[in-house]
Write a protein that holds these residues in place. Structure first.
Motif, PDB file in Angstrom:
ATOM      1  N   GLN A   2      10.607  18.073   5.007  1.00  0.00           N
ATOM      2  CA  GLN A   2      10.948  18.319   6.409  1.00  0.00           C
ATOM      3  C   GLN A   2      10.754  17.023   7.180  1.00  0.00           C
ATOM      4  O   GLN A   2       9.702  16.392   7.123  1.00  0.00           O
ATOM      5  N   PHE A   4      10.832  14.555  10.627  1.00  0.00           N
ATOM      6  CA  PHE A   4      10.630  14.497  12.072  1.00  0.00           C
ATOM      7  C   PHE A   4      11.123  13.149  12.585  1.00  0.00           C
ATOM      8  O   PHE A   4      11.239  12.189  11.822  1.00  0.00           O
ATOM      9  N   ASP A  21       7.012  15.835  22.118  1.00  0.00           N
ATOM     10  CA  ASP A  21       7.895  16.928  21.683  1.00  0.00           C
ATOM     11  C   ASP A  21       7.746  17.218  20.193  1.00  0.00           C
ATOM     12  O   ASP A  21       7.613  18.379  19.782  1.00  0.00           O
ATOM     13  N   GLU A  22       7.772  16.165  19.379  1.00  0.00           N
ATOM     14  CA  GLU A  22       7.629  16.366  17.939  1.00  0.00           C
ATOM     15  C   GLU A  22       6.210  16.802  17.587  1.00  0.00           C
ATOM     16  O   GLU A  22       6.006  17.625  16.693  1.00  0.00           O
ATOM     17  N   ARG A  24       4.283  18.652  19.369  1.00  0.00           N
ATOM     18  CA  ARG A  24       4.178  20.076  19.702  1.00  0.00           C
ATOM     19  C   ARG A  24       4.736  20.936  18.567  1.00  0.00           C
ATOM     20  O   ARG A  24       4.146  21.950  18.182  1.00  0.00           O
ATOM     21  N   HIS A  25       5.875  20.518  18.015  1.00  0.00           N
ATOM     22  CA  HIS A  25       6.477  21.284  16.919  1.00  0.00           C
ATOM     23  C   HIS A  25       5.596  21.222  15.669  1.00  0.00           C
ATOM     24  O   HIS A  25       5.400  22.235  14.982  1.00  0.00           O
ATOM     25  N   ARG A  28       1.970  23.167  16.894  1.00  0.00           N
ATOM     26  CA  ARG A  28       1.981  24.540  17.397  1.00  0.00           C
ATOM     27  C   ARG A  28       2.906  25.462  16.613  1.00  0.00           C
ATOM     28  O   ARG A  28       2.616  26.648  16.463  1.00  0.00           O
ATOM     29  N   VAL A  29       4.032  24.919  16.143  1.00  0.00           N
ATOM     30  CA  VAL A  29       4.983  25.762  15.415  1.00  0.00           C
ATOM     31  C   VAL A  29       4.663  25.783  13.925  1.00  0.00           C
ATOM     32  O   VAL A  29       4.573  26.843  13.303  1.00  0.00           O
ATOM     33  N   LYS A 125      19.751  15.314  21.605  1.00  0.00           N
ATOM     34  CA  LYS A 125      18.882  16.229  20.863  1.00  0.00           C
ATOM     35  C   LYS A 125      19.628  16.866  19.690  1.00  0.00           C
ATOM     36  O   LYS A 125      19.059  17.071  18.613  1.00  0.00           O
ATOM     37  N   SER A 129      18.573  16.502  15.806  1.00  0.00           N
ATOM     38  CA  SER A 129      18.339  17.688  14.989  1.00  0.00           C
ATOM     39  C   SER A 129      19.205  17.674  13.733  1.00  0.00           C
ATOM     40  O   SER A 129      18.737  17.998  12.633  1.00  0.00           O
TER      41      SER A 129
END
Length: 236
Positions: A2, A4, A21-22, A24-25, A28-29, A125, A129
């Motif tokens: 994966q 980033f 932003d990254e 947080r993913h 938290r995710v 974005k 992605s």
């Protein structure tokens, strides 16, 4: 793996604080923790195997364990394309072009354009992605939207220049030119096609008129077709 994205990471440092932003993913995710291995890219051909070494409320810090690189495309493809009336369809083009392979994209404002504004931040974005999803390490360059006339006036630095239009004029097949050039600029018009005057201006500026085949494509399909044709030709 994966992947980033953080444009600021580079091989000259041993530790790096990942953008909010990254982070947080990641935290938290995905619930990553100190000691976990993650992979980052800066979008310019470098990848980084990293270990999370510190976690704050909004950001995480990593140690760079290994640096690896990815070769760029064996060609430079610049697609200048009029955004579609439906933003979803243009975003679909951005996503698939990135996955298949494109170097540079310029949104064009033409006489028959139905979309005259673009959310550039959202477009960036989507490109990021798609790059991460396809595990590419090169992020396509997205230019600001510009008028057809302003775009044509540019110096394309030895690029072979093409215009794909639907008018019943003499054209060669784009596929015939794949062996000739590794630096290509392709113009793709809006849903109402290029205006006749725009076609004439392009021809006077040494853009070669080409056909993408016997069928008529939607704008976003034409852009994806060009990306795929080059990708298949170069066995990518």
């Amino acid at each position: 793996m994966q992947l980033f994205y953080d444009e600021h990471i580079n091989s000259s440092v041993k530790t790096h604080q990942i953008a909010i932003d990254e982070s947080r993913h990641i935290l938290r995710v995905l619930r990553k923790q100190i000691g976990d291995i993650i992979y980052l890219t800066n979008g310019v051909g470098q990848g980084f195997k990293c270990k999370i070494c510190a976690v704050a409320s909004k950001q995480c810090e990593v140690n760079i364990v290994e640096v690896f690189e990815d070769e760029p495309l064996p060609y430079h493809l610049h697609i200048a394309i009029a955004p579609t009336k439906s933003s979803d369809r243009f975003e679909f083009f951005l996503e698939k072009a990135t996955e298949i392979g494109v170097s540079e994209i310029t949104p064009l404002l033409c006489k028959n354009s139905e979309r005259k504004r673009l959310n550039t931040k959202r477009c960036h974005k989507i490109l990021q992605s798609a790059m991460k999803q396809s595990q590419r390490l090169h992020l396509p360059h997205l230019n600001e939207m510009m008028t057809f006339e302003k775009f044509i006036e540019q110096d394309f630095n030895t690029s072979q220049k093409f215009i794909a239009h639907c008018e019943n004029q003499e054209k060669s097949y784009f596929a015939q030119h794949l062996k000739e050039h590794k630096k290509i600029c392709m113009l793709i018009g809006p849903e109402g096609d290029f205006d006749l005057n725009e076609i004439e201006i392009a021809l006077q500026s040494n853009f070669k008129p080409v056909s993408l085949g016997e069928k008529r494509f939607r704008t976003e399909t034409a852009g994806i077709f060009v990306c795929q044709a080059l990708s298949l030709h170069h066995h990518i």
